[in-house]
Design a protein around this motif. Structure first.
Motif, PDB file in Angstrom:
ATOM      1  N   UNK A   1      19.473  16.986  14.500  1.00  0.00           N
ATOM      2  CA  UNK A   1      18.583  15.896  15.098  1.00  0.00           C
ATOM      3  C   UNK A   1      17.252  16.329  14.509  1.00  0.00           C
ATOM      4  N   UNK A   2      16.981  15.411  13.548  1.00  0.00           N
ATOM      5  CA  UNK A   2      15.670  15.985  12.809  1.00  0.00           C
ATOM      6  C   UNK A   2      14.856  14.906  12.735  1.00  0.00           C
ATOM      7  N   UNK A   3      13.539  15.133  12.743  1.00  0.00           N
ATOM      8  CA  UNK A   3      12.362  14.378  12.343  1.00  0.00           C
ATOM      9  C   UNK A   3      10.970  15.132  12.333  1.00  0.00           C
ATOM     10  N   UNK A   4      10.027  14.714  11.386  1.00  0.00           N
ATOM     11  CA  UNK A   4       8.889  15.493  11.202  1.00  0.00           C
ATOM     12  C   UNK A   4       7.834  15.452  12.318  1.00  0.00           C
ATOM     13  N   UNK A   5       6.786  15.933  12.111  1.00  0.00           N
ATOM     14  CA  UNK A   5       5.806  16.029  13.323  1.00  0.00           C
ATOM     15  C   UNK A   5       5.258  14.588  13.824  1.00  0.00           C
TER      16      UNK A   5
ATOM     17  N   UNK B   1      10.588  12.740  21.175  1.00  0.00           N
ATOM     18  CA  UNK B   1      12.090  12.465  21.868  1.00  0.00           C
ATOM     19  C   UNK B   1      12.631  11.471  21.819  1.00  0.00           C
ATOM     20  N   UNK B   2      12.023  10.267  21.682  1.00  0.00           N
ATOM     21  CA  UNK B   2      12.802   8.753  21.378  1.00  0.00           C
ATOM     22  C   UNK B   2      13.723   8.998  20.320  1.00  0.00           C
ATOM     23  N   UNK B   3      13.225   9.425  19.089  1.00  0.00           N
ATOM     24  CA  UNK B   3      13.681   9.256  17.879  1.00  0.00           C
ATOM     25  C   UNK B   3      14.866  10.261  17.844  1.00  0.00           C
TER      26      UNK B   3
ATOM     27  N   UNK C   1      10.281  17.910  19.585  1.00  0.00           N
ATOM     28  CA  UNK C   1      10.904  16.597  20.224  1.00  0.00           C
ATOM     29  C   UNK C   1      10.920  16.835  21.727  1.00  0.00           C
ATOM     30  N   UNK C   2      10.758  17.807  22.320  1.00  0.00           N
ATOM     31  CA  UNK C   2      10.807  17.856  23.644  1.00  0.00           C
ATOM     32  C   UNK C   2       9.701  17.670  24.213  1.00  0.00           C
ATOM     33  N   UNK C   3       8.414  17.350  23.390  1.00  0.00           N
ATOM     34  CA  UNK C   3       7.192  16.961  23.624  1.00  0.00           C
ATOM     35  C   UNK C   3       6.435  17.708  24.856  1.00  0.00           C
ATOM     36  N   UNK C   4       6.809  19.271  24.849  1.00  0.00           N
ATOM     37  CA  UNK C   4       6.209  20.150  25.790  1.00  0.00           C
ATOM     38  C   UNK C   4       6.654  19.665  27.104  1.00  0.00           C
TER      39      UNK C   4
ATOM     40  N   UNK D   1      18.580  24.343  20.017  1.00  0.00           N
ATOM     41  CA  UNK D   1      17.109  23.868  19.816  1.00  0.00           C
ATOM     42  C   UNK D   1      16.536  24.831  18.964  1.00  0.00           C
ATOM     43  N   UNK D   2      16.220  24.444  17.676  1.00  0.00           N
ATOM     44  CA  UNK D   2      15.360  25.106  16.830  1.00  0.00           C
ATOM     45  C   UNK D   2      13.953  25.011  17.272  1.00  0.00           C
ATOM     46  N   UNK D   3      13.333  26.212  17.486  1.00  0.00           N
ATOM     47  CA  UNK D   3      12.205  26.179  18.306  1.00  0.00           C
ATOM     48  C   UNK D   3      10.868  25.375  17.536  1.00  0.00           C
ATOM     49  N   UNK D   4      11.081  25.676  16.198  1.00  0.00           N
ATOM     50  CA  UNK D   4       9.831  24.616  15.454  1.00  0.00           C
ATOM     51  C   UNK D   4      10.738  24.394  14.232  1.00  0.00           C
ATOM     52  N   UNK D   5       9.961  23.252  13.611  1.00  0.00           N
ATOM     53  CA  UNK D   5      10.408  22.790  12.202  1.00  0.00           C
ATOM     54  C   UNK D   5       9.292  23.530  11.443  1.00  0.00           C
ATOM     55  N   UNK D   6       8.908  22.906  10.249  1.00  0.00           N
ATOM     56  CA  UNK D   6       7.940  23.311   9.650  1.00  0.00           C
ATOM     57  C   UNK D   6       6.590  23.226  10.226  1.00  0.00           C
ATOM     58  N   UNK D   7       6.411  22.273  11.121  1.00  0.00           N
ATOM     59  CA  UNK D   7       5.308  22.225  11.857  1.00  0.00           C
ATOM     60  C   UNK D   7       5.294  23.065  13.230  1.00  0.00           C
ATOM     61  N   UNK D   8       4.298  23.801  13.603  1.00  0.00           N
ATOM     62  CA  UNK D   8       4.218  24.533  14.749  1.00  0.00           C
ATOM     63  C   UNK D   8       3.994  23.422  15.943  1.00  0.00           C
ATOM     64  N   UNK D   9       4.294  23.836  17.375  1.00  0.00           N
ATOM     65  CA  UNK D   9       4.138  23.112  18.533  1.00  0.00           C
ATOM     66  C   UNK D   9       3.113  23.801  19.105  1.00  0.00           C
TER      67      UNK D   9
END
Length: 386
Positions: free
Chosen positions: A76-80, A84-86, A134-137, A153-161
């Motif tokens: 389940x992937x999307x950029x920054x 959650x909805x996507x 995607x969990x939006x903190x 859950x991959x903790x980050x993608x290329x963007x940090x949280x």
């Protein structure tokens, strides 16, 4: 002399046929698991039906069957910009696929359901969420995704949280305080409590070690390669590999040419520069990512020449096994998430070629079974408790 040459040719053919038959038998007997495939995002964008054979892309149920793929973890992937909805829209699309093809594919949320689907000759479909943004903190949203079937859950993608630094940003010095903060550690604890795998692909080096320390259960690295072979931020250094071994986790090998082969990036730049005017025209029409895919398809023979051989995948597997043993390696191809894979590896139908390459390199059947999927099933049981 002529008879001797004919006899030699016949012997070579017989040995080749035997090796191929032995490889096929091993592959079909194993539980073949791919821990990372990106088709769902493409599916909701294009509206394609991957239950049917597709002329493009790397995954559909027809080619999965051809390749002896038993288990697919759908990313389940999307950029920054997404969240959650996507993520839920992509999960909906997987549920819809399963509903349309109940005889071909079944949802699995634990090892027991996985093994049941395999026995029924169905593709076991698992869900991995690629990016903690995607969990939006919100731990409630994390739990909601787990209830829908998220197994990692991959903790980050290329963007940090706000709570974990990514490899892409941490390696560039963009993060003032890299690693996991207190909320990030609570995410790891929540994942452990829920039996959801902590996935450390894409995370920064400090985040990696903080998460390993915080996790009470063995972790997954769902689609990464070896830094010693190709020194890029997305690949694991030897000390990280050793830490995964000590933790009892599994590293699933990414098939992307740019992660496998240290010479690929320069070759690709040359290829794109040669066709820069055509690339610009295609980019204006489709966007850069689709433009590159289109350019490759238009100049396929030339693009194929810069792809590494399948042996490069085994080189990375060899390196990990020499460091931490055969119990900690898997396959996470990243199909439909990249534009180039090794020569002859064009889709999920080509997984048997990996088995053949492992057998040729001298791996025994037991270790091949571990690499193809046994290690992941063990890891899932260790986290889920069943």
């Amino acid at each position: 002399m002529k008879k001797q040459l004919v006899l030699l040719a016949a012997t070579v053919l017989a040995l080749s046929t035997y090796a191929q038959t032995a490889s096929e038998a091993i592959h079909r007997k194993a539980i073949m698991v791919d821990t990372h495939g990106d088709i769902l995002y493409n599916q909701i964008q294009s509206g394609i039906d991957v239950g049917k054979l597709q002329s493009s892309g790397n995954f559909d149920l027809v080619r999965a069957k051809q390749g002896g793929l038993d288990v697919q973890v759908f990313s389940i992937w999307c950029d920054e910009k997404g969240g959650f909805d996507l993520a839920n829209r992509q999960i909906d699309s997987l549920y819809s696929l399963i509903k349309r093809y109940p005889g071909e594919i079944a949802l699995a949320t634990n090892a027991q359901e996985l093994e049941k689907a395999v026995k029924q000759n169905k593709l076991a479909a698992l869900i991995g969420v690629e990016g903690g943004h995607m969990i939006e903190s919100d731990l409630n949203k994390l739990e909601a995704l787990a209830k829908r079937g998220m197994i990692y859950l991959t903790l980050t993608w290329n963007n940090s949280t706000p709570w974990a630094s990514s490899a892409a940003e941490e390696s560039k010095g963009k993060i003032a305080q890299p690693g996991l903060n207190d909320f990030g550690k609570s995410v790891v604890k929540k994942l452990n409590d829920l039996g959801v795998l902590v996935d450390l692909s894409h995370v920064g080096e400090q985040t990696f070690y903080d998460a390993i320390k915080a996790s009470k259960k063995p972790i997954l690295v769902s689609h990464s390669c070896v830094h010693a072979i190709n020194p890029i931020p997305r690949n694991l250094k030897d000390d990280q590999i050793k830490a995964v071994g000590k933790n009892g986790g599994v590293i699933s090998l990414n098939f992307y040419s740019g992660f496998l082969d240290s010479t690929y990036s320069k070759k690709q730049q040359g290829f794109l520069a040669k066709y820069k005017d055509e690339l610009k025209m295609l980019s204006d029409k489709y966007g850069r990512s689709k433009a590159i895919d289109t350019l490759i398809s238009l100049h396929k023979a030339e693009a194929d020449e810069i792809r590494p051989s399948v042996e490069k995948v085994v080189d990375h597997i060899d390196h990990i096994i020499k460091l931490i043993g055969a119990d900690h390696v898997g396959i996470g191809a990243d199909f439909d998430g990249a534009e180039s894979f090794p020569q002859g590896i064009d889709s999920v139908a080509d997984f048997p070629k990996i088995t053949a390459a492992l057998l040729k390199r001298g791996y025994n059947e037991a270790d091949i079974h571990k690499i193809l999927g046994g290690n992941f099933v063990r890891l899932l049981k260790a986290n889920k408790g069943k």
